[in-house]
Design a protein around this motif. Structure first.
Motif, PDB file in Angstrom:
ATOM      1  N   THR A   1       0.846  -1.190   0.000  1.00 17.20           N
ATOM      2  CA  THR A   1       0.000   0.000   0.000  1.00 17.20           C
ATOM      3  C   THR A   1       0.880   1.239   0.000  1.00 17.20           C
ATOM      4  OG1 THR A   1      -0.125   0.083   2.425  1.00 17.20           O
ATOM      5  CG2 THR A   1      -1.853  -1.144   1.271  1.00 17.20           C
ATOM      6  N   ALA A   2       0.353   2.324  -0.576  1.00 15.59           N
ATOM      7  CA  ALA A   2       1.028   3.623  -0.571  1.00 15.59           C
ATOM      8  C   ALA A   2       0.071   4.649   0.014  1.00 15.59           C
ATOM      9  CB  ALA A   2       1.441   4.022  -1.984  1.00 15.59           C
ATOM     10  N   THR A   3       0.497   5.344   1.060  1.00 12.33           N
ATOM     11  CA  THR A   3      -0.347   6.308   1.758  1.00 12.33           C
ATOM     12  C   THR A   3       0.342   7.662   1.761  1.00 12.33           C
ATOM     13  OG1 THR A   3      -1.079   4.505   3.193  1.00 12.33           O
ATOM     14  CG2 THR A   3      -1.642   6.747   3.865  1.00 12.33           C
TER      15      THR A   3
ATOM     16  N   HIS B   1      -3.585  -5.670   2.217  1.00  7.70           N
ATOM     17  CA  HIS B   1      -4.217  -4.977   3.333  1.00  7.70           C
ATOM     18  C   HIS B   1      -4.609  -3.562   2.914  1.00  7.70           C
ATOM     19  CE1 HIS B   1       0.106  -4.305   3.220  1.00  7.70           C
ATOM     20  NE2 HIS B   1      -0.110  -3.113   3.766  1.00  7.70           N
ATOM     21  N   SER B   2      -5.126  -2.796   3.869  1.00  3.89           N
ATOM     22  CA  SER B   2      -5.389  -1.372   3.642  1.00  3.89           C
ATOM     23  C   SER B   2      -4.609  -0.564   4.668  1.00  3.89           C
ATOM     24  CB  SER B   2      -6.885  -1.058   3.759  1.00  3.89           C
ATOM     25  OG  SER B   2      -7.310  -1.152   5.113  1.00  3.89           O
TER      26      SER B   2
ATOM     27  N   LYS C   1      -0.854   8.902  12.177  1.00  2.00           N
ATOM     28  CA  LYS C   1      -0.780   7.469  12.479  1.00  2.00           C
ATOM     29  C   LYS C   1      -1.342   6.681  11.306  1.00  2.00           C
ATOM     30  CE  LYS C   1      -1.415   8.412  17.406  1.00  2.00           C
ATOM     31  NZ  LYS C   1      -1.610   9.865  17.205  1.00  2.00           N
ATOM     32  N   LEU C   2      -0.624   5.630  10.935  1.00  2.00           N
ATOM     33  CA  LEU C   2      -1.091   4.721   9.894  1.00  2.00           C
ATOM     34  C   LEU C   2      -1.870   3.590  10.551  1.00  2.00           C
ATOM     35  CD1 LEU C   2       2.087   4.361   7.620  1.00  2.00           C
ATOM     36  CD2 LEU C   2       0.032   5.712   7.144  1.00  2.00           C
ATOM     37  N   PHE C   3      -3.107   3.396  10.112  1.00  2.00           N
ATOM     38  CA  PHE C   3      -3.941   2.308  10.615  1.00  2.00           C
ATOM     39  C   PHE C   3      -4.004   1.226   9.535  1.00  2.00           C
ATOM     40  CE2 PHE C   3      -5.074   5.927  13.114  1.00  2.00           C
ATOM     41  CZ  PHE C   3      -5.306   5.417  14.382  1.00  2.00           C
ATOM     42  N   ILE C   4      -3.485   0.056   9.868  1.00  2.00           N
ATOM     43  CA  ILE C   4      -3.342  -1.042   8.912  1.00  2.00           C
ATOM     44  C   ILE C   4      -4.365  -2.117   9.259  1.00  2.00           C
ATOM     45  CG2 ILE C   4      -1.729  -2.696   7.909  1.00  2.00           C
ATOM     46  CD1 ILE C   4       0.549  -0.890   8.965  1.00  2.00           C
ATOM     47  N   LEU C   5      -5.186  -2.497   8.266  1.00  2.00           N
ATOM     48  CA  LEU C   5      -6.292  -3.427   8.495  1.00  2.00           C
ATOM     49  C   LEU C   5      -6.254  -4.570   7.492  1.00  2.00           C
ATOM     50  CD1 LEU C   5      -9.202  -0.829   8.904  1.00  2.00           C
ATOM     51  CD2 LEU C   5      -7.956  -1.977  10.739  1.00  2.00           C
ATOM     52  N   GLY C   6      -6.619  -5.761   7.979  1.00  2.00           N
ATOM     53  CA  GLY C   6      -6.872  -6.900   7.104  1.00  2.00           C
ATOM     54  C   GLY C   6      -5.662  -7.381   6.339  1.00  2.00           C
ATOM     55  N   GLY C   7      -5.941  -8.048   5.208  1.00  2.00           N
ATOM     56  CA  GLY C   7      -4.895  -8.575   4.353  1.00  2.00           C
ATOM     57  C   GLY C   7      -4.568 -10.023   4.647  1.00  2.00           C
TER      58      GLY C   7
END
Length: 566
Positions: free
Chosen positions: A153-155, A219-220, A227-233
């Motif tokens: 992912t790129a944020t 993931h997302s 803050k980076l919130f990382i979910l799933g994957g």
């Protein structure tokens, strides 16, 4: 006077004048639009256009599409435009599972990574100039390059002109049987200057107090309040074997301190799914998760919408007005209050996916799927969060495992806001069934004992325990009172015994020898118990009346005929 022919001519003329407008507002089969795009990338330029990159398995061409956000978007005929196409796949390779980002929201978008026809080409970071609608190869980043990968992912951190790249896996080329070997846990950042072609890359040094972070892909990642919130994957278990990461936990990375922690989520936790989308909510502190492929048989595509409050990591299922098709393998973008989602798939037919080439618009003010955006709509300024996620205090000594480990992640710690008696949705459902069943069981038991008690009340008492019920006078004359001055008696026999006392029994006027112990005798003995209560602790060395009498009466207890046998 004007003739009817004149009015008819005016009507025809007005129809001819308005006809082009009507035709322009309706989509036809020849209206250009992208089709069959899955796991593509979206990036914006100047907040007024969305650009779609990749997502096609075409082997012979590569194209780019834009969606004009300054126009009123109608889901029946979205304002798509093809901005780039090329048959030269030696310079830009068709791909899926890559990244696209615009670090400063101007006219330059970068594209990198993914599975492609030629992964060597795709691993080079390419720049797309939205004013010239062509690709260029920028100067190599200062500090080296990020290893090739896919499904990362790129944020964008627009405040600091940075882009954070998290996770990913090793790449596969089209038409090859790839081997899943790695899921990356590292985090890279691209730092951009005023010149779009000037950039540096750096690998973050991550601090974790509960063991090394897990590798993750598919993931997302959403940036909220630094803050980076990382979910799933997914995470790898072994070669060619991956495990889905559910939503019972979230990983949080502080971009200022480079500290990472994985923590339990609470509330209405969504069921596990893949290929979903996640965007920052307009409230400045929540994440909107939409769609995805459910984990039942990896066939069901959902249209669920869930909200994660990042301050407390609390999930809530959002009720949505109107209906939308399920969507997965898609992307979503927040345009002010509108969440715009597009492309992807809507289901499966056997082993084949069902493409969803439509555009959906969710109004997050009313939580309603709408068919158009407001005419002349322009997003206002972004809201500031009313609260922020607070990192827990680190342990006195670093640990190798969290306090609430999961099968897919041993570093997860418990949520301090979680109640010990908090129930999950399945548990709540179990209680919803168990409580009515328990109430029914209690009512059934109460009814059973009530009927039993009523039956017991209705039973006729045994006359042997009713003093006088079987007295000789009653039996002979049917009288209910005393007769001849004698006390009413109940001579129902209980047992016989040998009365060794030669004295006459004053109660029955019977001499010593074999005699019968009757219900009246037992009743008299019970009255003696009451009399003895007047001296419950005798100190005159005399036996209690009840003791002396019972032993006297029962000393010779035997069955008739025992004397003859002895």
């Amino acid at each position: 006077m004007l003739s009817k022919t004149y009015f008819a001519s005016l009507t025809i003329l007005s129809s001819l004048v308005t006809l082009p407008t009507l035709l322009y507002a309706q989509c036809t089969n020849s209206t250009p639009s992208p089709a069959e795009r899955y796991f593509y990338n979206l990036a914006s330029a100047n907040d007024n256009k969305l650009y779609l990159f990749g997502g096609s398995l075409a082997r012979s061409s590569y194209d780019v599409w834009s969606l004009d956000l300054t126009q009123q978007i109608d889901t029946g005929c979205p304002p798509w435009k093809q901005t780039f196409t090329s048959n030269n796949t030696n310079s830009m390779s068709p791909y899926v599972f890559g990244i696209a980002f615009n670090p400063n929201n101007q006219n330059y978008i970068f594209v990198q990574g993914g599975d492609a026809i030629n992964t060597n080409i795709q691993q080079k970071i390419m720049g797309y100039d939205t004013t010239q609608n062509n690709f260029t190869l920028p100067a190599a980043p200062v500090g080296g390059s990020m290893p090739s990968r896919s499904r990362m992912t790129a944020t964008v951190d627009s405040v600091n002109n940075k882009v954070w790249v998290t996770g990913g896996r090793n790449t596969f080329e089209f038409d090859t049987q790839g081997t899943l070997t790695d899921a990356y846990s590292d985090i890279y950042s691209y730092q951009f200057g005023d010149n779009p072609g000037s950039m540096s890359v750096e690998k973050a040094t991550v601090t974790s107090h509960y063991g090394a972070p897990i590798g993750r892909f598919g993931h997302s990642t959403t940036l909220i309040d630094n803050k980076l919130f990382i979910l799933g994957g997914y995470t790898t278990v072994s070669q060619n074997k991956a495990m889905v990461i559910d939503f019972a936990s979230a990983t949080v990375f502080d971009i200022q301190s480079s500290t990472v922690v994985s923590m339990d989520t609470i509330g209405d936790i969504p069921a596990g799914r893949t290929a979903f989308s996640a965007v920052a909510s307009p409230d400045g502190q929540s994440i909107i998760v939409f769609g995805g492929i459910m984990l039942d048989t990896l066939q069901t595509v959902t249209n669920d919408v869930y909200i994660l409050d990042t301050c407390t990591l609390t999930w809530k299922k959002q009720f949505i007005n109107e209906h939308s098709q399920g969507r997965a393998a898609h992307q979503s973008y927040m345009h002010g209050k509108y969440m715009i989602t597009m492309m992807g798939i809507s289901g499966h037919s056997g082993n084949n996916t069902t493409p969803n080439d439509s555009v959906g618009i969710l109004d997050t003010d009313t939580w309603t799927w709408v068919t158009t955006t407001e005419a002349g709509y322009s997003p206002g300024s972004k809201n500031s969060p009313q609260c922020s996620y607070a990192f827990p205090s680190p342990p006195a000594e670093d640990r190798v495992i969290g306090t609430s480990p999961k099968t897919y992640d041993n570093t997860v710690i418990s949520n301090p806001l979680a109640s010990h008696d908090e129930l999950t949705s399945p548990e709540k459902g179990g209680i919803g069934v168990a409580v009515p069943l328990f109430v029914i069981a209690c009512l059934g038991a109460a009814f059973f004992f009530y009927r039993r008690r009523q039956r017991n009340k209705s039973r006729q008492l045994n006359p042997r325990w009713m003093p006088g019920a079987l007295s000789s006078s009653n039996a002979m004359s049917g009288s209910t009172g005393a007769t001849d001055g004698h006390q009413q008696r109940n001579d129902y026999p209980l047992f016989t015994y040998n009365n060794n006392n030669n004295n006459t029994d004053t109660t029955t006027n019977q001499q010593g020898g074999l005699r019968t112990y009757t219900a009246t005798d037992h009743d008299q003995w019970e009255r003696q118990l009451i009399q003895d209560n007047e001296r419950p602790q005798p100190d005159d060395d005399k036996a209690m009346t009840r003791h002396e009498d019972i032993w006297t009466r029962m000393r010779g207890l035997h069955a008739p005929g025992d004397e003859e046998r002895h």
